[in-house]
Design a protein around this motif. Structure first.
Motif, PDB file in Angstrom:
ATOM      1  N   ALA A 144       0.828  -1.210   0.000  1.00 49.59           N
ATOM      2  CA  ALA A 144       0.000   0.000   0.000  1.00 49.59           C
ATOM      3  C   ALA A 144       0.863   1.262   0.000  1.00 49.59           C
ATOM      4  O   ALA A 144       0.579   2.233  -0.713  1.00 49.59           O
ATOM      5  N   THR A 170       2.579   1.702  -3.570  1.00 51.58           N
ATOM      6  CA  THR A 170       1.661   2.152  -4.615  1.00 51.58           C
ATOM      7  C   THR A 170       1.184   3.586  -4.350  1.00 51.58           C
ATOM      8  O   THR A 170       1.010   4.358  -5.301  1.00 51.58           O
ATOM      9  N   MET A 171       0.990   3.946  -3.089  1.00 51.07           N
ATOM     10  CA  MET A 171       0.609   5.319  -2.780  1.00 51.07           C
ATOM     11  C   MET A 171       1.724   6.294  -3.148  1.00 51.07           C
ATOM     12  O   MET A 171       1.476   7.372  -3.713  1.00 51.07           O
ATOM     13  N   ALA A 188       1.813   6.738  -6.862  1.00 55.76           N
ATOM     14  CA  ALA A 188       0.704   7.579  -7.322  1.00 55.76           C
ATOM     15  C   ALA A 188       0.972   9.050  -7.013  1.00 55.76           C
ATOM     16  O   ALA A 188       0.673   9.934  -7.829  1.00 55.76           O
ATOM     17  N   VAL A 234      -6.726   8.138  -9.252  1.00 48.63           N
ATOM     18  CA  VAL A 234      -5.867   7.049  -8.764  1.00 48.63           C
ATOM     19  C   VAL A 234      -5.456   7.302  -7.318  1.00 48.63           C
ATOM     20  O   VAL A 234      -5.429   6.382  -6.483  1.00 48.63           O
ATOM     21  N   LEU A 235      -5.133   8.546  -6.990  1.00 43.33           N
ATOM     22  CA  LEU A 235      -4.783   8.880  -5.612  1.00 43.33           C
ATOM     23  C   LEU A 235      -5.942   8.615  -4.657  1.00 43.33           C
ATOM     24  O   LEU A 235      -5.752   8.085  -3.555  1.00 43.33           O
ATOM     25  N   ARG A 266      -8.313   6.465  -5.053  1.00 45.17           N
ATOM     26  CA  ARG A 266      -8.456   5.010  -4.917  1.00 45.17           C
ATOM     27  C   ARG A 266      -7.401   4.431  -3.995  1.00 45.17           C
ATOM     28  O   ARG A 266      -7.688   3.547  -3.192  1.00 45.17           O
ATOM     29  N   ARG A 267      -6.170   4.905  -4.109  1.00 50.76           N
ATOM     30  CA  ARG A 267      -5.117   4.395  -3.229  1.00 50.76           C
ATOM     31  C   ARG A 267      -5.392   4.765  -1.777  1.00 50.76           C
ATOM     32  O   ARG A 267      -4.990   4.039  -0.863  1.00 50.76           O
ATOM     33  N   PRO A 322      -6.626   0.861   0.195  1.00 53.70           N
ATOM     34  CA  PRO A 322      -5.161   0.699   0.267  1.00 53.70           C
ATOM     35  C   PRO A 322      -4.673  -0.675  -0.147  1.00 53.70           C
ATOM     36  O   PRO A 322      -3.550  -0.811  -0.634  1.00 53.70           O
ATOM     37  N   HIS A 323      -5.481  -1.699   0.027  1.00 52.62           N
ATOM     38  CA  HIS A 323      -5.038  -3.063  -0.265  1.00 52.62           C
ATOM     39  C   HIS A 323      -5.659  -3.611  -1.538  1.00 52.62           C
ATOM     40  O   HIS A 323      -5.711  -4.832  -1.715  1.00 52.62           O
ATOM     41  N   ASN A 326      -4.482  -2.791  -4.641  1.00 50.34           N
ATOM     42  CA  ASN A 326      -3.512  -2.479  -5.681  1.00 50.34           C
ATOM     43  C   ASN A 326      -3.009  -3.783  -6.293  1.00 50.34           C
ATOM     44  O   ASN A 326      -3.227  -4.863  -5.719  1.00 50.34           O
TER      45      ASN A 326
END
Length: 471
Positions: free
Chosen positions: A232, A235-236, A239, A254-255, A257-258, A262-263, A265
């Motif tokens: 998480a 990927t954050m 992004a 996308v931000l 969604r992250r 968080p999990h 991705n």
């Protein structure tokens, strides 16, 4: 009022249904025991089985109740550990000593074996209630015993006549009690809470029914959770870097969604699929050599497993309301409908994720059981998972907020999905892919998209809520 009565009252208040079931089984066991005393020997086995199930169910409730009681604040109460010990002694008198006294009066054989067996059954229920992870170790033991039922039957016959068997059972019982009770009596700082929208599945078996009850995880679960958190964070960060380089509406989504998911991705999804695959492979290795069923049920179970994510979504959105105020201020939408649409569009990514997991799980099952018609199963699973995911997301986005309402709604979704899957499987098998598949896709996808668009429109008309949930 006595402390033991207060402790017993907590069990009745928190799990009334389980208490009623256990008491009902106890009454039924007593009835059949009376019939057995009147000269019906076959009824005795039924009475013993019913009482064993009642003891097991009652102590599962006691274990869950103990999990809620043993929070750090409770140990500030005067003589809390002593009161728990007194309550345990009263429970042992009711569920072990009194039945053992009846066995002595009836002059039944193997009194020591009966006493140790009663303690073991109660302890198994207690450890499964206060430590749900224990089921991961207990049920495989029964599966292994099921590999050779004839050998197990012979071992049981020899063990009944051995004087060492009661001592062995008592030793196992003491070990199980130590493993289940000791972690609850240990005062520790609470771990950092996870996101209500997490998708690891590690806390879904914790049965946290009391506010503020700590989440107790084993070392293995903590390691897995660390892996999820690392994915998480990576990927954050990616992004954020991408948005800083080239800000755009797509990268802002996308931000969001992250942040909300968080999990969900790619790395976490792959990790989740691998963990499920390992468990499924173990299950097939353990029981499939002696259990036969239609391979089509694998697709139905895969679809049901893929939509199990959405009930947690409903709970997570409610629990995240106070934190969503920061997101609202950060996005600074011109209208409330724009903010609501941003949230609903961000959650829409769960649809392809749900479809992917359903197809992967179905493919894994096809490979493991060597299904004769794999394309048939994959086609039906793909169509049904798409429409079921849309309907489930729509329902849990605007559905009931109460626990009972959510349970009923989820039950309706699951039953409906199972009916559509089996009906679609029969339709494609009867009419073929062109006609049957087209009819199935048109009906189910039209329903799914229609429900989703209606739910999204309703969600956008609602005002954002940032109040903390009651309880």
């Amino acid at each position: 009022m006595k402390a033991w009565w207060q402790l017993l009252l907590q069990l009745f208040l928190r799990m009334p249904v389980l208490v009623l079931i256990a008491c009902g089984l106890w009454v039924a066991a007593l009835y059949f025991a009376v019939q057995w005393l009147h000269g019906e020997p076959r009824i005795g086995t039924l009475a013993v089985a019913l009482f064993s199930i009642a003891t097991w169910a009652w102590h599962i409730g006691q274990g869950q109740n103990l999990r809620g009681l043993c929070v750090p604040e409770s140990f500030l109460l005067p003589r809390f550990r002593q009161r728990l010990l007194e309550y345990g002694a009263i429970d042992a008198v009711l569920w072990v000593l009194l039945p053992l006294l009846l066995a002595v009066l009836l002059q039944l054989p193997h009194i020591l074996l009966i006493a140790s067996g009663l303690l073991l059954i109660a302890t198994l229920g207690l450890i499964m209630g206060c430590n749900p992870r224990a089921s991961l170790f207990i049920w495989p033991a029964f599966i292994v015993l099921g590999w050779a039922p004839a050998l197990v039957s012979q071992v049981i016959k020899v063990a009944i006549d051995s004087p060492l068997t009661p001592l062995l059972i008592l030793a196992v019982t003491a070990l199980l009690l130590k493993l289940s009770i000791t972690p609850l009596l240990r005062i520790e700082d609470r771990e950092t809470g996870q996101s209500p929208m997490e998708s690891t599945g590690l806390d879904r078996g914790q049965m946290r029914s009391a506010p503020g009850e700590p989440s107790r995880r084993g070392n293995f679960a903590k390691r897995i959770l660390e892996l999820y958190d690392q994915t998480a964070q990576r990927t954050m960060q990616r992004a954020l870097n991408a948005y800083k380089l080239h800000p755009s509406v797509t990268r802002r989504m996308v931000l969001v969604r992250r942040l909300l998911l968080p999990h969900d991705n790619p790395e976490a999804i792959a990790l989740r699929i691998v963990l499920v695959a390992v468990f499924v492979c173990f299950y097939v290795f353990a029981v499939m050599h002696r259990q036969h069923f239609e391979p089509q049920i694998i697709g139905a179970y895969a679809v049901m497993l893929s939509i199990s994510r959405f009930p947690q979504l409903s709970v997570g959105l409610i629990r995240m309301r106070p934190n969503m105020a920061d997101l609202y201020l950060t996005l600074a939408p011109e209208t409330r409908a724009e903010y609501q649409k941003t949230v609903s569009d961000a959650l829409l990514v769960l649809i392809p994720i749900s479809m992917l997991t359903a197809l992967v799980y179905t493919s894994l099952g096809i490979v493991l059981v060597h299904a004769a018609d794999p394309w048939h199963m994959l086609f039906v699973a793909a169509v049904v998972s798409a429409s079921a995911s849309l309907a489930a997301l729509a329902l849990h986005l605007i559905g009931p907020e109460g626990k009972t309402g959510r349970t009923i709604a989820n039950l309706v979704v699951v039953m409906g999905v199972m009916a559509v899957y089996w009906g679609g499987y029969w339709l494609v098998g009867t009419a073929g892919y062109l006609i049957g598949g087209s009819v199935l896709a048109v009906i189910t996808l039209s329903f799914g998209f229609g429900v989703w668009f209606a739910a999204q429109r309703e969600y956008q008309q609602r005002s954002p809520r940032f109040d903390a949930p009651m309880g």
